[in-house]
Design a protein around this motif. Sequence first.
Motif, mmCIF file in Angstrom:
data_model
loop_
_atom_site.group_PDB
_atom_site.id
_atom_site.type_symbol
_atom_site.label_atom_id
_atom_site.label_comp_id
_atom_site.label_asym_id
_atom_site.label_seq_id
_atom_site.Cartn_x
_atom_site.Cartn_y
_atom_site.Cartn_z
ATOM 1 N N PRO A 21 0.830 -1.213 0.000
ATOM 2 C CA PRO A 21 0.000 0.000 0.000
ATOM 3 C C PRO A 21 0.862 1.259 0.000
ATOM 4 O O PRO A 21 1.676 1.442 0.886
ATOM 5 C CB PRO A 21 -0.809 -0.121 1.284
ATOM 6 N N PHE A 22 0.690 2.079 -1.001
ATOM 7 C CA PHE A 22 1.433 3.326 -1.085
ATOM 8 C C PHE A 22 0.524 4.538 -1.013
ATOM 9 O O PHE A 22 0.983 5.635 -0.849
ATOM 10 C CB PHE A 22 2.232 3.386 -2.400
ATOM 11 N N LYS A 23 -0.754 4.360 -1.169
ATOM 12 C CA LYS A 23 -1.707 5.464 -1.165
ATOM 13 C C LYS A 23 -2.337 5.588 0.223
ATOM 14 O O LYS A 23 -2.558 4.598 0.921
ATOM 15 C CB LYS A 23 -2.811 5.240 -2.197
ATOM 16 N N VAL A 24 -2.667 6.811 0.578
ATOM 17 C CA VAL A 24 -3.305 7.085 1.862
ATOM 18 C C VAL A 24 -4.596 6.278 1.991
ATOM 19 O O VAL A 24 -4.872 5.696 3.036
ATOM 20 C CB VAL A 24 -3.578 8.601 2.013
ATOM 21 N N ARG A 25 -5.384 6.189 0.921
ATOM 22 C CA ARG A 25 -6.668 5.486 0.996
ATOM 23 C C ARG A 25 -6.509 4.001 1.309
ATOM 24 O O ARG A 25 -7.415 3.369 1.821
ATOM 25 C CB ARG A 25 -7.497 5.703 -0.264
ATOM 26 N N GLY A 106 -6.904 11.304 -0.495
ATOM 27 C CA GLY A 106 -6.795 9.857 -0.372
ATOM 28 C C GLY A 106 -5.854 9.229 -1.371
ATOM 29 O O GLY A 106 -5.367 8.118 -1.165
ATOM 30 N N ASN A 107 -5.564 9.925 -2.473
ATOM 31 C CA ASN A 107 -4.664 9.395 -3.495
ATOM 32 C C ASN A 107 -3.205 9.794 -3.272
ATOM 33 O O ASN A 107 -2.352 9.440 -4.072
ATOM 34 C CB ASN A 107 -5.115 9.853 -4.886
ATOM 35 N N MET A 108 -2.945 10.527 -2.191
ATOM 36 C CA MET A 108 -1.581 10.961 -1.897
ATOM 37 C C MET A 108 -0.713 9.763 -1.517
ATOM 38 O O MET A 108 -1.177 8.836 -0.853
ATOM 39 C CB MET A 108 -1.595 11.976 -0.743
ATOM 40 N N ASN A 109 0.538 9.798 -1.909
ATOM 41 C CA ASN A 109 1.517 8.786 -1.543
ATOM 42 C C ASN A 109 1.710 8.831 -0.025
ATOM 43 O O ASN A 109 1.769 9.903 0.568
ATOM 44 C CB ASN A 109 2.823 9.097 -2.282
ATOM 45 N N LYS A 144 2.883 2.116 10.754
ATOM 46 C CA LYS A 144 2.577 0.712 10.442
ATOM 47 C C LYS A 144 3.000 0.368 9.022
ATOM 48 O O LYS A 144 3.590 -0.683 8.776
ATOM 49 C CB LYS A 144 1.075 0.443 10.623
ATOM 50 N N VAL A 145 2.698 1.250 8.074
ATOM 51 C CA VAL A 145 3.073 1.023 6.683
ATOM 52 C C VAL A 145 4.593 1.002 6.543
ATOM 53 O O VAL A 145 5.147 0.162 5.831
ATOM 54 C CB VAL A 145 2.466 2.099 5.752
ATOM 55 N N ALA A 146 5.273 1.906 7.232
ATOM 56 C CA ALA A 146 6.727 1.966 7.153
ATOM 57 C C ALA A 146 7.346 0.648 7.627
ATOM 58 O O ALA A 146 8.315 0.170 7.041
ATOM 59 C CB ALA A 146 7.256 3.133 7.976
ATOM 60 N N MET A 147 6.769 0.045 8.643
ATOM 61 C CA MET A 147 7.283 -1.235 9.133
ATOM 62 C C MET A 147 7.026 -2.350 8.120
ATOM 63 O O MET A 147 7.831 -3.263 7.987
ATOM 64 C CB MET A 147 6.669 -1.587 10.495
#
Length: 155
Positions: A21-25, A106-109, A144-147
């Motif tokens: 997942p790379f998008k905020v949404r 929501g489409n922001m990286n 969480k995403v970074a991990m």
Amino acid sequence: MAIKSFQGARKQQQSSSEEIPFKVRDVMSKDLITFKPEQSVEEVIDTLIRNKISGGPVVNDKNELVGVISEGDCLKQISESRYYNMPMESDTVEKRMIKDVETIDGNMNVLDAANKFLESRRRRFPIVEDGKLIGQISQKDILKVAMELKGHTWK
């Protein structure tokens, strides 16, 4: 005599079959605890404590974002109520909430969103689409995403 490379053979990066997942949404919270402008600040404090959260979006009957209320806003209410010896029941969310709310697309990286958190010094951003609140992203969501991305390239 020619110079030899001591670097050795380079390994090709393996492409992962699972999507990262790379998008905020993709990582935002969608099941939100929201507040109404006409609610009392006491109700908000009770909800914040019960759900172990530090704030939340304020929406009208059409689920349009009209503000954000936080623990700090509630603390101001308690402090002023005590100072002026006024009952807390008379104050509503609408009087205490922050009305000028900054949102994130929501489409922001996700990594761009992390930079926006650092620049703004906010703890959470609501996500609005077509005028309606669709989610919220917090600093913890980014962590969480970074991990999950640990060991991947940041490109």
